[in-house]
Scaffold this active site. Structure first.
Site, mmCIF file in Angstrom:
data_model
loop_
_atom_site.group_PDB
_atom_site.id
_atom_site.type_symbol
_atom_site.label_atom_id
_atom_site.label_comp_id
_atom_site.label_asym_id
_atom_site.label_seq_id
_atom_site.Cartn_x
_atom_site.Cartn_y
_atom_site.Cartn_z
ATOM 1 N N SER A 128 6.211 -11.927 8.569
ATOM 2 C CA SER A 128 5.136 -12.420 7.701
ATOM 3 C C SER A 128 5.231 -13.918 7.468
ATOM 4 C CB SER A 128 5.182 -11.717 6.352
ATOM 5 O OG SER A 128 4.175 -12.255 5.519
ATOM 6 N N LYS A 182 6.512 -3.879 6.238
ATOM 7 C CA LYS A 182 5.504 -4.925 6.502
ATOM 8 C C LYS A 182 4.105 -4.413 6.148
ATOM 9 C CE LYS A 182 3.532 -8.641 7.528
ATOM 10 N NZ LYS A 182 2.581 -8.863 8.549
ATOM 11 N N HIS A 185 3.829 -4.563 2.489
ATOM 12 C CA HIS A 185 3.694 -5.990 2.146
ATOM 13 C C HIS A 185 2.222 -6.396 2.260
ATOM 14 C CE1 HIS A 185 2.990 -10.105 3.553
ATOM 15 N NE2 HIS A 185 4.001 -10.490 2.774
ATOM 16 N N ASN A 186 1.602 -5.997 3.369
ATOM 17 C CA ASN A 186 0.201 -6.377 3.586
ATOM 18 C C ASN A 186 -0.725 -5.703 2.588
ATOM 19 O OD1 ASN A 186 1.260 -7.736 5.788
ATOM 20 N ND2 ASN A 186 -0.492 -7.287 7.066
ATOM 21 N N GLU A 189 -0.453 -7.623 -0.382
ATOM 22 C CA GLU A 189 -1.171 -8.886 -0.112
ATOM 23 C C GLU A 189 -2.677 -8.703 -0.377
ATOM 24 O OE1 GLU A 189 -0.324 -10.707 3.827
ATOM 25 O OE2 GLU A 189 -2.471 -10.669 4.177
HETATM 26 C C1 6PG Z 1 1.348 -11.998 7.113
HETATM 27 C C2 6PG Z 1 -0.061 -11.468 7.112
HETATM 28 C C3 6PG Z 1 -0.608 -11.231 8.461
HETATM 29 C C4 6PG Z 1 -2.015 -10.650 8.470
HETATM 30 C C5 6PG Z 1 -3.040 -11.522 7.856
HETATM 31 C C6 6PG Z 1 -4.476 -11.043 8.025
HETATM 32 O O1 6PG Z 1 2.150 -11.351 6.461
HETATM 33 O O2 6PG Z 1 1.611 -13.016 7.735
HETATM 34 O O3 6PG Z 1 -0.064 -10.246 6.429
HETATM 35 O O4 6PG Z 1 0.268 -10.342 9.119
HETATM 36 O O5 6PG Z 1 -2.369 -10.411 9.769
HETATM 37 O O6 6PG Z 1 -2.792 -11.691 6.515
HETATM 38 O O7 6PG Z 1 -4.653 -9.736 7.642
HETATM 39 P P1 6PG Z 1 -6.121 -9.156 7.485
HETATM 40 O O8 6PG Z 1 -6.924 -9.671 8.636
HETATM 41 O O9 6PG Z 1 -6.010 -7.662 7.513
HETATM 42 O O10 6PG Z 1 -6.618 -9.679 6.177
#
Ligand code: 6PG
Length: 468
Positions: A128, A182, A185-186, A189
């Site tokens: 990430s 991960k 995590h997303n 996010e």
């Molecule tokens: C990271 C992000 C990355 C992700 C983007 C876009 O941890 O660096 O999570 O892996 O691909 O944030 O995600 P979306 O296109 O689903 O918003």
């Protein structure tokens, strides 16, 4: 020629950035890309004495010291399987393949089992931090064989971000554990970003804040308990001037968000595990609604809009939004970590939640001061059932819930969609033992389907002959 210590397959932005990061740290890196122009471009634009280009996969494999370590950085899905199939005949027992993309954890589990039968170690490795993170220090979540991890630890830990001197990379668990962490995590996010977007909407439409005032607010918030990468970039975004027109770029960006699927996976997985990650789901749904651009435009003309009721005291409202956002953030992380703990028992992973929070402190998208407090909470109690039960976070919820209720009230009166914050308060209220109406649901189930119910005053399972 000196042997290469790691090989990278796929030299698009993330692969190239990780390769250069490794090269900077003194590792001899071999790079290969399916189309040679991409490899040539890396050599031309980013020449590095430790980066060796290869135009043939076999040559790259031959150049490697044993056990070989090959990091796949291609699009998640079929392309990963294709590269694995190409590698199998070239590798020997004990060699290692790492997948640094956002692969679905079930794919990682399948690939790990498949390769183990062939004597090859497979590491699903969550990375990430976007391009900058990959280039100068990402947060890294590797999962696979515990014993074999020692071979890849030196390179992964060296290139990872550092938080208070510690690498933001740690062994997560067997098979799909790294990619699972991960994925969550997303999911977090998504929730984090949605909450910030709602705070922005509230301040703008119920608080009457201008972009400049909003930028100042987010900048000030970034000095306190909300300090995080996402709050920081939000302040910058609010100030950014447009290249074409007067004013800030943000006001010219279409109100419709994209997504690649990791948030959706988290939401689907939570239903499978029977865990409530309503805020992550709300964030996914908010993006889905945002994509109905034409329908929303047409519907705008058809519905009445509530009268705008601006907050009476701007400064007091700002403070309430700050506290409400912080409280909702606690609920979002509580949900994410709850999912991790259920997954750990379901998939047999010995996840270390304090460690996970600690490797999120730098490098990754959700990096925040707040994660230090999560590490401390799990440090005090490894078996903490829900983050909100830790005294620090419980105090946070107790001190902030009134603000969250208040801003939600004003937001809803103003017709501002605040789905993630609404889910936060619903989660908190259900969690803190308020009646949730399930007695009525049970009565209905028993009434129409004789599904039985339990009583508050005596043991056992009952069925009632409903008399109407
Ligand atoms: C990271 C992000 C990355 C992700 C983007 C876009 O941890 O660096 O999570 O892996 O691909 O944030 O995600 P979306 O296109 O689903 O918003």
């Amino acid at each position: 020629m000196q042997k290469t210590q790691i090989g990278i397959i796929g030299l698009a932005v993330m692969g190239r950035s990780l390769a250069l990061n490794m090269a900077d740290h003194g590792f001899k890196v071999g790079g290969y890309n399916r189309s040679r122009e991409v490899t040539d471009a890396v050599v031309k634009e980013y020449p590095h004495e430790n980066f060796v280009p290869f135009y043939d996969l076999e040559e790259l494999v031959k150049s490697q010291e044993r056990p070989r370590k090959l990091l796949i950085m291609v699009k998640a899905g079929k392309p990963v399987d294709m590269v694995i199939e190409q590698l199998i005949p070239l590798l020997e027992e004990g060699d290692m393949i790492l997948d640094g993309g956002n692969s679905f954890f079930e794919d990682t589990r399948r690939r790990e089992t498949y390769l183990k039968e062939k004597g090859i170690y497979y590491f699903g490795t969550g990375v990430s931090g976007g391009e900058k993170g990959a280039r100068f220090g990402p947060s890294i979540m590797p999962g696979g064989d515990k014993e074999a991890y020692k071979h890849i630890a030196p390179v992964l830990e060296a290139i990872s971000a550092k938080a208070q001197g510690e690498p933001c990379c740690a062994y997560m668990g067997t098979d799909g554990a790294g990619h699972y962490v991960k994925m969550v995590h997303n999911g977090i996010e998504y929730a984090d970003m949605q909450l910030i977007a709602e705070a922005y909407l509230l301040l703008k439409y119920a608080g009457g804040f201008t972009n400049k005032e909003l930028a100042d607010v987010f900048e000030a918030w970034n000095e306190g308990e909300l300090k995080s990468y996402l709050i920081g970039i939000t302040a910058g975004i609010l100030r950014e001037k447009d290249d074409f027109e007067a004013g800030e770029l943000l006001d010219y960006i279409v109100d419709s968000a994209g997504q690649k699927g990791t948030g959706r996976w988290t939401s689907l997985e939570s239903l499978k595990q029977g865990v409530n990650v309503s805020m992550i789901t709300a964030a996914c749904n908010a993006r889905i609604m945002s994509n109905r651009v034409e329908e929303r435009r047409a519907a705008k003309e058809l519905f009445e809009h509530p009268q705008q009721k601006l907050a009476a005291d701007k400064a007091a409202f700002e403070e309430k939004v700050r506290k409400g956002l912080y409280t909702a953030k606690i609920a979002a992380y509580a949900q994410g970590f709850d999912l991790l703990s259920h997954a750990a028992s379901e998939y047999g992973w010995d996840l270390n939640y304090g460690k996970i929070a600690s490797i999120f402190r730098a490098g990754c998208i959700i990096q925040a001061e707040f994660l230090d407090d999560i590490t401390k909470a799990f440090g005090k109690n490894k078996a903490l059932k829900n983050l909100m039960l830790d005294s620090f976070f419980r105090d946070g919820v107790n001190q902030g819930q009134e603000s969250l209720r208040c801003i939600l009230g004003l937001g809803i009166q103003n017709g501002i969609p605040v789905p993630a914050m609404s889910q936060a308060i619903a989660y908190i209220d259900a969690f803190r033992g308020m009646p949730v109406g399930a007695n009525l649901i049970q009565a209905q189930r028993d009434c129409f389907g004789a599904h039985t119910y339990e009583r508050t005053d005596r043991e056992g399972s009952f069925h009632h002959d409903w008399r109407f």
